[in-house]
Design a protein around this motif. Structure first.
Motif, short mmCIF file in Angstrom:
data_model
loop_
_atom_site.label_atom_id
_atom_site.label_comp_id
_atom_site.label_asym_id
_atom_site.label_seq_id
_atom_site.Cartn_x
_atom_site.Cartn_y
_atom_site.Cartn_z
N THR A 162 -17.78 14.19 24.66
CA THR A 162 -19.22 14.52 24.55
C THR A 162 -20.21 14.44 23.35
OG1 THR A 162 -19.01 16.87 24.18
CG2 THR A 162 -18.55 16.28 26.62
N GLY A 163 -19.23 14.40 22.28
CA GLY A 163 -19.83 14.30 20.96
C GLY A 163 -20.39 15.73 20.37
N GLU A 164 -20.33 16.73 21.07
CA GLU A 164 -20.76 18.28 20.83
C GLU A 164 -19.71 18.60 20.04
OE1 GLU A 164 -21.29 20.61 24.21
OE2 GLU A 164 -22.74 19.36 25.02
N GLY A 165 -20.37 19.31 18.74
CA GLY A 165 -19.53 19.87 17.79
C GLY A 165 -19.93 21.39 17.20
N HIS A 166 -19.09 22.11 16.69
CA HIS A 166 -19.33 23.40 16.08
C HIS A 166 -18.61 23.62 15.10
CE1 HIS A 166 -15.97 24.06 19.15
NE2 HIS A 166 -15.99 25.11 18.27
N TRP A 167 -19.14 24.47 14.16
CA TRP A 167 -18.28 25.03 13.00
C TRP A 167 -17.52 26.19 13.26
CZ3 TRP A 167 -18.62 22.11 8.55
CH2 TRP A 167 -19.41 21.19 8.64
N LEU A 168 -16.40 26.27 12.70
CA LEU A 168 -15.44 27.40 12.94
C LEU A 168 -15.69 28.69 11.91
CD1 LEU A 168 -11.89 25.93 13.43
CD2 LEU A 168 -13.82 26.03 15.22
N PHE A 169 -16.73 28.37 11.12
CA PHE A 169 -16.99 29.61 10.28
C PHE A 169 -18.51 29.50 9.94
CE2 PHE A 169 -12.47 28.74 9.36
CZ PHE A 169 -12.01 30.05 9.48
N SER A 170 -19.01 30.45 9.26
CA SER A 170 -20.47 30.49 8.92
C SER A 170 -20.51 30.24 7.29
CB SER A 170 -21.14 31.89 9.22
OG SER A 170 -21.35 31.90 10.42
N GLY A 171 -21.33 29.29 7.00
CA GLY A 171 -21.44 29.20 5.49
C GLY A 171 -20.15 28.34 5.04
N VAL A 172 -20.30 28.84 3.76
CA VAL A 172 -19.13 28.43 2.61
C VAL A 172 -18.83 29.34 1.91
CG1 VAL A 172 -20.27 26.08 2.44
CG2 VAL A 172 -20.85 27.74 0.96
N GLY A 173 -17.95 29.25 0.67
CA GLY A 173 -17.28 30.04 0.15
C GLY A 173 -16.11 30.62 0.22
N ARG A 174 -15.36 29.74 0.85
CA ARG A 174 -13.98 30.27 1.17
C ARG A 174 -13.11 28.85 0.86
NH1 ARG A 174 -16.79 29.45 5.64
NH2 ARG A 174 -17.27 31.65 5.94
N ASN A 175 -11.93 28.92 1.23
CA ASN A 175 -11.04 27.89 1.10
C ASN A 175 -9.92 28.07 2.27
OD1 ASN A 175 -9.26 25.64 0.21
ND2 ASN A 175 -8.30 26.67 -1.24
N VAL A 176 -10.01 27.01 3.33
CA VAL A 176 -9.23 27.01 4.24
C VAL A 176 -7.95 26.10 4.05
CG1 VAL A 176 -9.03 26.57 6.86
CG2 VAL A 176 -11.31 27.11 5.92
N GLU A 177 -6.85 26.74 3.61
CA GLU A 177 -5.64 26.13 3.21
C GLU A 177 -5.07 25.30 4.02
OE1 GLU A 177 -3.20 28.77 0.83
OE2 GLU A 177 -4.39 28.16 -0.99
N SER A 178 -4.81 25.97 5.32
CA SER A 178 -4.08 24.89 6.30
C SER A 178 -4.57 25.55 7.51
CB SER A 178 -2.48 25.31 5.84
OG SER A 178 -2.09 26.62 6.22
N TRP A 179 -4.00 24.71 8.85
CA TRP A 179 -4.16 25.19 9.91
C TRP A 179 -2.94 24.77 10.79
CZ3 TRP A 179 -7.80 22.25 7.45
CH2 TRP A 179 -7.91 20.85 7.65
#
Length: 268
Positions: free
Chosen positions: A124-141
């Protein structure tokens, strides 16, 4: 000794001196290059592209760029949904000109953080962010999978963006398949004040499932010992917090706490 022999000896000595100076010069240049490479600010990865996903105000101190980070194939009844993953890179230093890739600050000694993650539905091309804003470091998933899912008929190494049916047999795509949830290891705050977002600042665990509006917090710890999926319906995290070690087990896919117990002390 004849004048001619003296002249040639002088020429040989002159040539020897010139050659020696040239060799010393080359050695000096090589040494200077090595010193420069060692002392200059190190940046293992540079921002790429001209896309600016954040405002110029947000880029006053850091540079943010989207980076393709593969695909995730979420399990759906009788099918799958392939989401393309984009990470929002966070480089130290503001861009030399807003919207351009170069970082103007000389402070380039750290690797880029993953300040946020964007999932885009490949159909569909629809997207969304998993968090709000910035200021973090997602090290792994870490992908939590359904081990009972049938083996895919066809897998493309780079991860296709569509699902193609051949008769009654579906063809499955995605870098990681049969995913029921994603566990995210996140550094949220510079707790020790050293200017870096790393494991020394403690770790927060989040989980995301298909259909969730955003990632949800699971656990805060001081130090991660291990994290692993156990069978089809359990996910375990062993960790240290406030001077003690624990094992926490969560149910899948609702991620409710099943048990949390301290690890036994070493017998004397």
């Amino acid at each position: 000794m004849s004048e001619e022999n003296r002249f040639f000896r002088w020429v040989w000595r002159f040539n020897a001196v010139v050659i020696a100076l040239a060799v010393l010069g080359l050695v000096g240049i090589a040494a200077a290059s090595l010193v420069w490479e060692y002392l200059r600010p190190w940046q293992p990865e540079k921002p790429v592209g001209h896309f600016a996903p954040v405002t110029s105000v947000a880029e006053a101190r850091n540079t943010y760029r989207l980076r393709a980070s593969g695909t995730i194939a979420f399990a759906k009844p009788g099918a799958q949904q392939v989401d393309m993953v984009f990470s929002l890179g966070d480089w130290a230093g503001n861009p030399s000109e807003y919207g351009l890739q170069d970082v103007s600050s000389a402070r380039r000694s750290r690797e880029a953080y993953n300040a946020n993650l964007l999932l885009v539905n490949s159909e569909t091309g629809e997207g969304h962010w998993l968090f709000s804003g910035v200021g973090r470091n997602v090290e792994s998933w870490d992908a939590v999978i359904d081990p009972g899912a049938k083996d895919p008929v066809n897998v493309t190494p780079t991860g296709a963006q569509v699902i193609v049916a051949s008769g009654a047999t579906p063809r499955y795509f995605g870098d990681t398949q049969s995913v029921v949830a994603v566990i995210l290891k996140v550094i949220e705050k510079d707790r020790n004040g050293d200017g870096s977002l790393d494991d020394k600042d403690g770790v927060s665990f989040y989980f995301y499932r298909l259909g969730d509006n955003a990632a949800l917090k699971l656990l805060d710890v001081d130090l991660v010992l291990s994290q692993t999926q156990i069978g089809a319906n359990r996910y375990a995290i062993s960790y240290e917090s406030k001077g003690a070690a624990f094992l926490a087990v969560f149910s899948v896919p609702d991620f409710k706490l099943v048990t949390r117990k301290p690890l036994p002390k070493l017998p004397s």
